[in-house]
Structure formats: structure tokens, C-alpha cells
Design an enzyme around this catalytic site. Structure first.
Site, mmCIF file in Angstrom:
data_model
loop_
_atom_site.group_PDB
_atom_site.id
_atom_site.type_symbol
_atom_site.label_atom_id
_atom_site.label_comp_id
_atom_site.label_asym_id
_atom_site.label_seq_id
_atom_site.Cartn_x
_atom_site.Cartn_y
_atom_site.Cartn_z
ATOM 1 N N GLU A 43 0.433 -1.218 0.039
ATOM 2 C CA GLU A 43 0.296 -0.276 0.541
ATOM 3 C C GLU A 43 0.591 1.005 -0.294
ATOM 4 O O GLU A 43 1.548 1.281 1.106
ATOM 5 C CB GLU A 43 -0.553 0.115 1.769
ATOM 6 C CG GLU A 43 -1.712 1.254 1.370
ATOM 7 C CD GLU A 43 -2.847 1.227 2.252
ATOM 8 O OE1 GLU A 43 -3.094 0.578 3.376
ATOM 9 O OE2 GLU A 43 -3.144 2.342 3.283
ATOM 10 N N ARG A 47 0.952 10.023 0.538
ATOM 11 C CA ARG A 47 1.526 11.069 1.791
ATOM 12 C C ARG A 47 3.010 11.870 1.479
ATOM 13 O O ARG A 47 2.912 13.415 1.724
ATOM 14 C CB ARG A 47 1.457 10.344 2.684
ATOM 15 C CG ARG A 47 0.975 9.909 4.032
ATOM 16 C CD ARG A 47 0.960 8.908 4.559
ATOM 17 N NE ARG A 47 0.197 8.786 5.795
ATOM 18 C CZ ARG A 47 0.596 9.032 7.778
ATOM 19 N NH1 ARG A 47 0.837 9.106 8.518
ATOM 20 N NH2 ARG A 47 -0.762 7.792 7.930
ATOM 21 N N THR A 71 -3.711 6.326 0.985
ATOM 22 C CA THR A 71 -4.235 7.376 1.633
ATOM 23 C C THR A 71 -5.338 8.397 0.343
ATOM 24 O O THR A 71 -4.616 10.120 0.402
ATOM 25 C CB THR A 71 -3.062 8.684 2.172
ATOM 26 O OG1 THR A 71 -2.021 7.425 2.788
ATOM 27 C CG2 THR A 71 -3.638 9.676 2.923
ATOM 28 N N LYS A 131 -11.160 -0.791 5.554
ATOM 29 C CA LYS A 131 -10.441 -0.677 6.722
ATOM 30 C C LYS A 131 -10.951 -0.115 7.971
ATOM 31 O O LYS A 131 -11.451 0.963 8.451
ATOM 32 C CB LYS A 131 -9.271 0.845 6.279
ATOM 33 C CG LYS A 131 -8.663 1.127 6.875
ATOM 34 C CD LYS A 131 -7.779 2.340 5.886
ATOM 35 C CE LYS A 131 -6.171 2.619 7.302
ATOM 36 N NZ LYS A 131 -4.713 3.017 6.554
HETATM 37 O O1 LIG Z 1 -1.811 7.640 5.488
HETATM 38 C C1 LIG Z 1 -2.758 7.197 5.847
HETATM 39 O O2 LIG Z 1 -4.118 7.076 4.850
HETATM 40 C C2 LIG Z 1 -3.073 6.049 6.373
HETATM 41 O O3 LIG Z 1 -3.654 4.798 6.051
HETATM 42 C C3 LIG Z 1 -2.460 5.584 8.037
HETATM 43 C C4 LIG Z 1 -1.688 4.520 8.162
HETATM 44 O O4 LIG Z 1 -2.405 2.842 7.509
HETATM 45 C C5 LIG Z 1 -1.514 4.292 9.690
HETATM 46 O O5 LIG Z 1 -0.785 5.843 10.517
HETATM 47 C C6 LIG Z 1 -0.628 3.097 9.316
HETATM 48 O O6 LIG Z 1 -0.307 3.339 11.239
HETATM 49 P P1 LIG Z 1 0.890 2.403 11.582
HETATM 50 O O7 LIG Z 1 1.372 1.284 11.264
HETATM 51 O O8 LIG Z 1 0.763 2.760 13.537
HETATM 52 O O9 LIG Z 1 1.479 3.894 11.222
#
Ligand SMILES: O=C(O)C(=O)C[C@H](O)[C@H](O)COP(=O)(O)O
Length: 214
Positions: A43, A47, A71, A131
Site C-alpha cells: 500500500e 502522503r 491515503t 479499513k
Molecule cells: O496514510 C494513511 O492514510 C494511512 O493509511 C494511515 C496508516 O495506515 C497508518 O498510519 C499506519 O499506522 P501505523 O502502522 O501505526 O504506522
């Protein structure tokens, strides 16, 4: 319920690595490192400005991996990731406008949900695979169990605070098809181009999933 083949791929893998790509040139070695560890989905989050080109490159150059766009928060991005070769799309939340744009692409879409109202909107739109985000912060396993009670038709990919240490408790829930997380691709490993580390973490995760699924 019929399941899109791309969703079946996410389910079979069990773990969706959520990656942030700052430099386009790391996209292919990173995807190959995941693949070498048995993770055949990626994925790529929108960002960073490099994300769209990275997605395009991975879709063209690493045929063994399922390119997923993450995202995606605007209708324009939905169309763009489709053009860039994404085969599935993930968003942190749900809006009607992105839902409509995603419908035009025909790609499977996992919108993010964290509340009962989010789930009602998703279900009303026929989006039954979502999600659960941010998983740990939104109540973790207990939160997801309670949230999904009124929505037995839904399936989830919990993401946010998930790691090797707690993925088992999520995957033990029948409504969880896979988990997502950034832990497979630590920022340090990317900075040092330590692809062996990414492969090692991927292997560990896949072995854990295999062990849990017997
Ligand atoms: O950018 C986005 O839209 C996201 O999807 C957020 C991410 O899925 C989470 O930030 C992952 O979370 P961590 O594994 O805790 O780092």
C-alpha cells in the site's frame, strides 16, 4: 458474498504493508524486498509527492506485487491512482464523493471506518470491506468487536498501531481479513536502504500469519 480477487489477495497475504515513499527510486527495491519476504501486496500512501510516480513504477516493474494506493482522500486522487496502475485503493475515511469517484474506476475500495455512523455510511454504499482506522487508538480488538456487532455483513482490515506483537489478536476475529501497518518498512531501513531488514520483517510477519492460520 462474492469477493473481488484483489481483496482475496489481501486476505491471503494477511498483512498489508503501509509505506511512505519520499524518493521514487526506492519504490522498486522496496517492493522487491517485501516480495522476497513473501509479502505480495504493497500500500503506497499518497502522503508524499513521490507517491504517484512510485505507484506507477511498481505497477509496471514489479508484476508479482499487488499495487494498492493508500491515503486516497479526494475524488481527483481516486482517478489519478487508477491511471497510475493501482489495483485496489484504501482511504483513512469514507466520503460520498470519494465513493462515487471510486465507483467510476471500478477498483475495489476499502474506506476507513472508526465509528458506527461510519459503518452505516459504508454499508449504505455497499462498501462491506473496510479499513478499521486507527485500530489501536479507536479501541483495538475490543473496540472492533463491539463496533462490528451490529454489522455482521462487514469485514475489516485493522490498521494503526498494529504490529507483529498484536496482529494475532486481530486475525483471530472472523470479521478480520487482514491487518495493515507500517512496521514492515521502518523509516531507518529505508534511509539506509536496508532491504534485507524489510525482507526479514516481511518473512517474520508471513510466518506469524501462517502459524496463526495453521
Ligand atoms: O496514510 C494513511 O492514510 C494511512 O493509511 C494511515 C496508516 O495506515 C497508518 O498510519 C499506519 O499506522 P501505523 O502502522 O501505526 O504506522
Amino acid at each position: 458474498m462474492s469477493i473481488a480477487p484483489e481483496i482475496a489477495r489481501l486476505k491471503a497475504c494477511g498483512v498489508v504493508p503501509v509505506v511512505v515513499i519520499d524518493e521514487v527510486e526506492i519504490a522498486v527495491p522496496l517492493a522487491e524486498a517485501l516480495l522476497a519476504g513473501g509479502i505480495d501486496v504493497i500500500e503506497i500512501t499518497l502522503r508524499r509527492p513521490a507517491a504517484m510516480a512510485a505507484l506507477d513504477l511498481v505497477a509496471k516493474k514489479v508484476p508479482g506485487i499487488l499495487p494498492v494506493a493508500g491515503t486516497v482522500v479526494t475524488p481527483a486522487q481516486a482517478a489519478e491512482v487508477h491511471n497510475a496502475g493501482a489495483l485496489a485503493v484504501v482511504s483513512p475515511g469514507f466520503t460520498e464523493s470519494v465513493d462515487e469517484a471510486m465507483r467510476k474506476t471500478g477498483l475495489p475500495w476499502l474506506p476507513g471506518v472508526a465509528t458506527a455512523s461510519d459503518c452505516m455510511r459504508a454499508v449504505s454504499a455497499g462498501r462491506l470491506t473496510c479499513k478499521f482506522f486507527p485500530a489501536e487508538q479507536a479501541g483495538g480488538v475490543a473496540g472492533l468487536k463491539a463496533l462490528s456487532g451490529p454489522f455482521p455483513q462487514m469485514q475489516f482490515c485493522p490498521t494503526g498501531g498494529v504490529s507483529l506483537a498484536n496482529l494475532g489478536s486481530y486475525l483471530a476475529l472472523p470479521q478480520v481479513i487482514c491487518v495493515g501497518g507500517s512496521w514492515l518498512v521502518p523509516a531507518d531501513a529505508v534511509k539506509n536502504r536496508d532491504w534485507a531488514q524489510v525482507t526479514k520483517l516481511s518473512k517474520e510477519a508471513r510466518e506469524k500469519v501462517a502459524e496463526l492460520r495453521g
